[in-house]
Structure formats: structure tokens, C-alpha cells
Design an enzyme around this catalytic site. Structure first.
Site, PDB file in Angstrom:
ATOM      1  N   SER A 178      -7.887   6.153  11.598  1.00  0.00           N
ATOM      2  CA  SER A 178      -6.651   6.910  11.729  1.00  0.00           C
ATOM      3  C   SER A 178      -6.830   8.337  11.246  1.00  0.00           C
ATOM      4  O   SER A 178      -7.637   8.597  10.342  1.00  0.00           O
ATOM      5  CB  SER A 178      -5.595   6.206  10.882  1.00  0.00           C
ATOM      6  OG  SER A 178      -4.379   6.873  10.945  1.00  0.00           O
TER       7      SER A 178
ATOM      8  N   ARG B  43      -9.813  -0.228  11.925  1.00  0.00           N
ATOM      9  CA  ARG B  43      -8.929   0.819  12.451  1.00  0.00           C
ATOM     10  C   ARG B  43      -9.341   2.175  11.922  1.00  0.00           C
ATOM     11  O   ARG B  43      -9.684   2.323  10.750  1.00  0.00           O
ATOM     12  CB  ARG B  43      -7.485   0.560  12.027  1.00  0.00           C
ATOM     13  CG  ARG B  43      -6.559   1.637  12.560  1.00  0.00           C
ATOM     14  CD  ARG B  43      -5.448   1.990  11.603  1.00  0.00           C
ATOM     15  NE  ARG B  43      -5.895   2.773  10.470  1.00  0.00           N
ATOM     16  CZ  ARG B  43      -5.082   3.279   9.539  1.00  0.00           C
ATOM     17  NH1 ARG B  43      -3.783   3.052   9.622  1.00  0.00           N
ATOM     18  NH2 ARG B  43      -5.543   3.979   8.521  1.00  0.00           N
TER      19      ARG B  43
ATOM     20  N   HIS C 196      39.959  -2.492  15.153  1.00  0.00           N
ATOM     21  CA  HIS C 196      38.645  -3.141  15.081  1.00  0.00           C
ATOM     22  C   HIS C 196      38.804  -4.604  14.673  1.00  0.00           C
ATOM     23  O   HIS C 196      38.237  -5.508  15.286  1.00  0.00           O
ATOM     24  CB  HIS C 196      37.758  -2.436  14.041  1.00  0.00           C
ATOM     25  CG  HIS C 196      37.218  -1.130  14.516  1.00  0.00           C
ATOM     26  ND1 HIS C 196      35.884  -0.864  14.600  1.00  0.00           N
ATOM     27  CD2 HIS C 196      37.849  -0.009  14.945  1.00  0.00           C
ATOM     28  CE1 HIS C 196      35.705   0.370  15.065  1.00  0.00           C
ATOM     29  NE2 HIS C 196      36.878   0.906  15.260  1.00  0.00           N
TER      30      HIS C 196
ATOM     31  N   HIS D 241      -6.622  -0.381   2.840  1.00  0.00           N
ATOM     32  CA  HIS D 241      -6.529   0.978   3.365  1.00  0.00           C
ATOM     33  C   HIS D 241      -7.483   1.855   2.575  1.00  0.00           C
ATOM     34  O   HIS D 241      -7.383   1.951   1.355  1.00  0.00           O
ATOM     35  CB  HIS D 241      -5.075   1.426   3.149  1.00  0.00           C
ATOM     36  CG  HIS D 241      -4.753   2.749   3.718  1.00  0.00           C
ATOM     37  ND1 HIS D 241      -4.719   3.885   2.959  1.00  0.00           N
ATOM     38  CD2 HIS D 241      -4.430   3.118   4.983  1.00  0.00           C
ATOM     39  CE1 HIS D 241      -4.379   4.907   3.739  1.00  0.00           C
ATOM     40  NE2 HIS D 241      -4.197   4.471   4.962  1.00  0.00           N
TER      41      HIS D 241
ATOM     42  N   ARG E 158       0.861  -1.203   0.000  1.00  0.00           N
ATOM     43  CA  ARG E 158       0.000   0.000   0.000  1.00  0.00           C
ATOM     44  C   ARG E 158       0.889   1.242   0.000  1.00  0.00           C
ATOM     45  O   ARG E 158       1.117   1.834  -1.037  1.00  0.00           O
ATOM     46  CB  ARG E 158      -0.944  -0.027   1.206  1.00  0.00           C
ATOM     47  CG  ARG E 158      -2.118   0.935   1.064  1.00  0.00           C
ATOM     48  CD  ARG E 158      -1.764   2.390   1.344  1.00  0.00           C
ATOM     49  NE  ARG E 158      -1.379   2.634   2.723  1.00  0.00           N
ATOM     50  CZ  ARG E 158      -0.930   3.801   3.157  1.00  0.00           C
ATOM     51  NH1 ARG E 158      -0.785   4.828   2.335  1.00  0.00           N
ATOM     52  NH2 ARG E 158      -0.580   3.961   4.429  1.00  0.00           N
TER      53      ARG E 158
HETATM   54  C1  HCA Z   1      -0.998   9.215   2.783  1.00  0.00           C
HETATM   55  C2  HCA Z   1      -1.742   8.453   3.828  1.00  0.00           C
HETATM   56  C3  HCA Z   1      -0.919   7.822   4.891  1.00  0.00           C
HETATM   57  C4  HCA Z   1      -1.910   7.079   5.783  1.00  0.00           C
HETATM   58  C5  HCA Z   1      -1.348   6.493   7.016  1.00  0.00           C
HETATM   59  C6  HCA Z   1      -2.327   5.685   7.811  1.00  0.00           C
HETATM   60  C7  HCA Z   1      -0.132   8.853   5.711  1.00  0.00           C
HETATM   61  O1  HCA Z   1      -0.599   8.608   1.780  1.00  0.00           O
HETATM   62  O2  HCA Z   1      -0.846  10.393   2.963  1.00  0.00           O
HETATM   63  O3  HCA Z   1      -3.415   5.426   7.365  1.00  0.00           O
HETATM   64  O4  HCA Z   1      -1.933   5.290   8.929  1.00  0.00           O
HETATM   65  O5  HCA Z   1       1.074   8.880   5.663  1.00  0.00           O
HETATM   66  O6  HCA Z   1      -0.802   9.653   6.365  1.00  0.00           O
HETATM   67  O7  HCA Z   1       0.025   6.939   4.338  1.00  0.00           O
HETATM   68 CU    CU Z   2       2.054   7.310   4.653  1.00  0.00          CU
END
Ligand code: HCA
Ligand code: CU
Length: 388
Positions: free
Chosen positions: A138, A136, A294, A74, A14
Site C-alpha cells: 500500500s 498486500r 412521523h 501491518h 491496529r
Molecule cells: C498511518 C498509516 C495508515 C496506513 C494505511 C494502510 C494510513 O498511520 O498513517 O496501510 O492502508 O492512514 O495511511 O493508517
Molecule cells: Cu490510517
């Protein structure tokens, strides 16, 4: 203890796909997924099925393999992405939405209130469809978001009782280890949910920040192989392993560490990259010892100058000897390896000669061996002549 129980969310499929030279076809993705499964990665994260038809088909192809590693995808925080992702049969969804003023203005244009409402709608929908899915939530660009905004969003989402994990993302690689520690610590204390850290490496802190997150109680760390990702990438899998191994080998003994060289090589080849010379564990110079002091100590006991044991990663150390910094102990060791019965005086003499020659140009092993063999022959002749 967090270090004992942490899991890797391996995001080469990803975040890694967002690296400038990464274009993985289905065969590549299957190979990466199998390799990470064999390595022991607990989770792998794949690009959203909404990205493209091939991305969608590839998730389904990987899911079909029935690997031990759990497959996540994701997605953005919206119902459409969630529906498509649920249809792929993955084990879990990683949902993200930006909360920094920059992203709120230029990415989705939503206010904090709207973010909270949308999150509630999407999380409720996902849970209603798949009660057992790993979920999850985020915030993107956590470390440039206003703390009060973050806490409002995280606490509102935690209170829904729908998610297993909250994610903290250093999207632009700006956070310091102390900031990461404080943020993660706060979420652990306030929510008791699992906490994931995702850190970019723009200012060279990705490994240190991941470590700080674990120290503060994070349960999941995002990595990619060789650290590939947007711009200069995120926490590298091998670098995280090196960091944790040097704290306590047992923290990473659950992984098949001897696979690391082949794993890094696989991605280097697929992305047409060289593994950097100074890469953690698998860089070409990671286990080369050079200066005489070393080399002498490493020959007596490698742990004097090695905190990582190359053999634990299926690698071997190298003692570089044909240069002006060489020492006679190292040259004596080489003579022994060759089975030569040279006196110490003769070895010292050869060492002097090597240093002089190497002042002009380093010597290769064959040249050193020739000098040692010559010295032995000379000693034998001298001994015979003395015996006459
Ligand atoms: C991006 C998204 C992400 C998402 C990270 C996550 C980031 O490509 O900007 O979902 O934990 O760095 O924020 O990779
Ligand atoms: Cu990222």
C-alpha cells in the site's frame, strides 16, 4: 459485483490502537479479536510486532486462538519489520510506504526509484519465506501523491507478481468520493489485483469514500469499531454496515448484525468514550421518532420513516410522545397499549392537554399514562351518570 464479494479488514487492533484513548491490553485484544471473529469479520489487522515487545506477544497470542477470521499485521516496507512479522505466524502482511512529497521528505527520505527497489526487495523476501502468505502493498497518503509516481510504484509492484492486493490510503482524510472512485477504478483496470481502501474521516467522507471504492471495484475495506483511529479516525464498521445495508440488505447479511450494539459498547467502554447520539445504528437517538406526523406513519408502517430495521440489529424503535409536537394517533396508540377504552374525543382532549403542558416541560410516560387513566375514569363516570 464488488458489493457482493467485499471483505472487511477490521483494523481496531491496529489503526484503532492509534486512537488517543485506546490502550488495549492482551485480554482486551483477545476479546476484540473473538468478538470480531463472531461478528464475521473476514480479516483483522494488528499493530506491527516491531512496535513493542507486548505488541509482538499479543499477535502471537491472537494467532494461537485459531480463529476463523484471518489475522494480518501491518508493517513498514523494510526487511527487519518483515522478518519479525513473519515470525508471528500471521496469515498475511500489510506492507505500507509513503509516496506523497510530504512523506517522502519528512518520513523516510526516499525517492520513487528507491521506493520501487525497496518494495521489490521486501516483497521478494517475504514471498521467498512464505509462498502462501497473503501479501498486500500500500502507498501511504495516496491522495496527496503525484499520480505519475503512484502509477510507477503500483505497476512496478504489480509486475513483481508477488502481492495479492494493492492498498489505497486516504491518510489525511482529504479525498472526495470521485477521486477515490477514479483511483480505484484505474488500479482495477490496470492490475486485476484485489484492491483495498483505507480512509480517514477528517472531512467526513470516510463512509462515502469506502462506498465509492466498492463501486469502483475495490474488494477490501478497512474499518474500525466506532471509527477510532489517528485523529478522528477512519470508516466505522457500523457506519459501513448501515451504508451497505441501505443499498441492499444482502450485502451485509453475512455478518452477525445483532452483535453491533455490544461491539460498539465494548469499544466505548474500553476507550472510555460515549457512543455519539447520532452514531450509525447504535446512537441513542437512531430509532427514536418524535413529530406527530412521523409517529403516526411509523405506527402504521415503520418503513415510512425507517430505512434500517432496528430489530435486524437487536434493537427496538421508540416513539417519543410527551412533547408539544406529539399527535393524537400516537396518544391513542398508547391508550390502546394500556388497554384503556377511551373514545377518540377523549384522546383528542388528552392530546391537547399534553401539548399545553409540554409547552412548559416535556412529560414522561408515567405522567402521560396518568392523564389517560384519569380521562378514562372521567368518561366512565360520565357514562354512568348519563345511564342513570
Ligand atoms: C498511518 C498509516 C495508515 C496506513 C494505511 C494502510 C494510513 O498511520 O498513517 O496501510 O492502508 O492512514 O495511511 O493508517
Ligand atoms: Cu490510517
Amino acid at each position: 459485483m464488488p458489493f457482493e464479494n467485499f471483505s472487511v479488514i477490521e483494523s481496531t487492533l491496529r489503526e484503532g490502537e492509534q486512537f488517543s484513548t485506546a490502550t488495549f491490553d492482551t485480554a482486551h485484544k483477545l476479546k476484540i479479536a473473538h468478538t470480531l471473529n463472531d461478528f464475521g469479520a473476514e480479516f483483522i489487522e494488528m499493530t506491527s510486532p516491531s512496535a513493542s515487545p507486548q505488541s509482538e506477544a499479543d499477535i502471537k497470542a491472537v494467532v494461537k486462538e485459531g480463529l476463523k477470521t484471518k489475522i494480518l499485521t501491518h508493517i513498514r516496507c523494510n526487511l527487519e519489520d518483515a522478518k519479525r512479522a513473519l515470525d508471528t505466524g500471521v496469515d498475511g502482511l500489510d506492507v505500507v510506504i509513503g509516496t506523497s512529497p510530504q512523506l517522502m521528505q519528512h518520513s523516510h527520505g526516499k525517492s520513487i526509484r528507491q521506493i520501487i527497489d525497496l518494495a521489490a526487495e521486501v516483497m521478494n523476501f517475504i514471498r521467498s519465506q512464505k509462498p502462501d502468505i497473503i501479501l498486500r502493498f500500500s502507498t501511504e497518503d495516496t491522495f496527496r501523491s503525484r499520480e505519475v509516481d503512484l502509477l510507477r510504484v503500483y505497476l512496478a509492484v504489480a509486475e513483481l507478481g508477488m502481492v495479492n492486493r494493492l492498498g489505497v490510503a486516504d491518510t489525511v482524510g482529504v479525498a472526495t468520493p470521485t477521486q477515490v472512485y477514479n483511483m480505484v477504478h484505474q488500479l482495477v483496470r490496470l492490475t486485476h489485483l484485489d484492491i483495498e481502501f483505507h480512509g480517514h474521516n477528517d472531512s467526513g467522507c470516510a463512509i462515502a469514500n469506502a462506498t465509492a471504492a466498492l463501486e469502483a471495484g475495490a474488494t477490501h475495506i478497512d474499518t474500525t469499531i466506532l471509527g477510532i483511529g489517528e485523529r478522528n479516525g477512519i470508516t466505522p464498521l457500523g457506519g459501513l454496515v448501515a451504508r451497505l445495508y441501505t443499498l441492499n440488505r444482502s450485502y451485509v447479511s453475512k455478518y452477525n448484525l445483532k452483535m453491533l450494539p455490544q461491539i460498539d459498547k465494548m469499544i466505548a467502554e474500553m476507550c472510555d468514550l460515549d457512543i455519539p447520539f447520532n452514531n450509525y445504528i447504535t446512537g441513542s437517538s437512531a430509532f427514536i421518532h418524535k413529530a406527530g406526523i412521523h409517529a403516526k406513519a411509523v405506527l402504521a408502517d415503520p418503513s415510512t420513516y425507517e430505512i434500517l430495521r432496528p430489530e435486524d440489529f437487536g434493537l427496538s424503535r421508540e416513539i417519543s410522545i410527551g412533547h408539544r409536537l406529539t399527535g393524537w394517533n400516537t396518544i391513542r396508540d398508547r391508550a390502546k397499549t394500556l388497554g384503556l377504552g377511551l373514545s377518540d374525543d377523549a384522546v383528542r382532549e388528552v392530546t391537547k392537554n399534553i401539548k399545553k403542558l409540554a409547552d412548559t416541560k416535556p412529560l414522561n410516560l408515567a405522567e402521560i399514562d396518568a392523564l389517560l387513566q384519569e380521562a378514562e375514569a372521567k368518561e366512565l363516570v360520565e357514562a354512568m351518570e348519563a345511564g342513570k
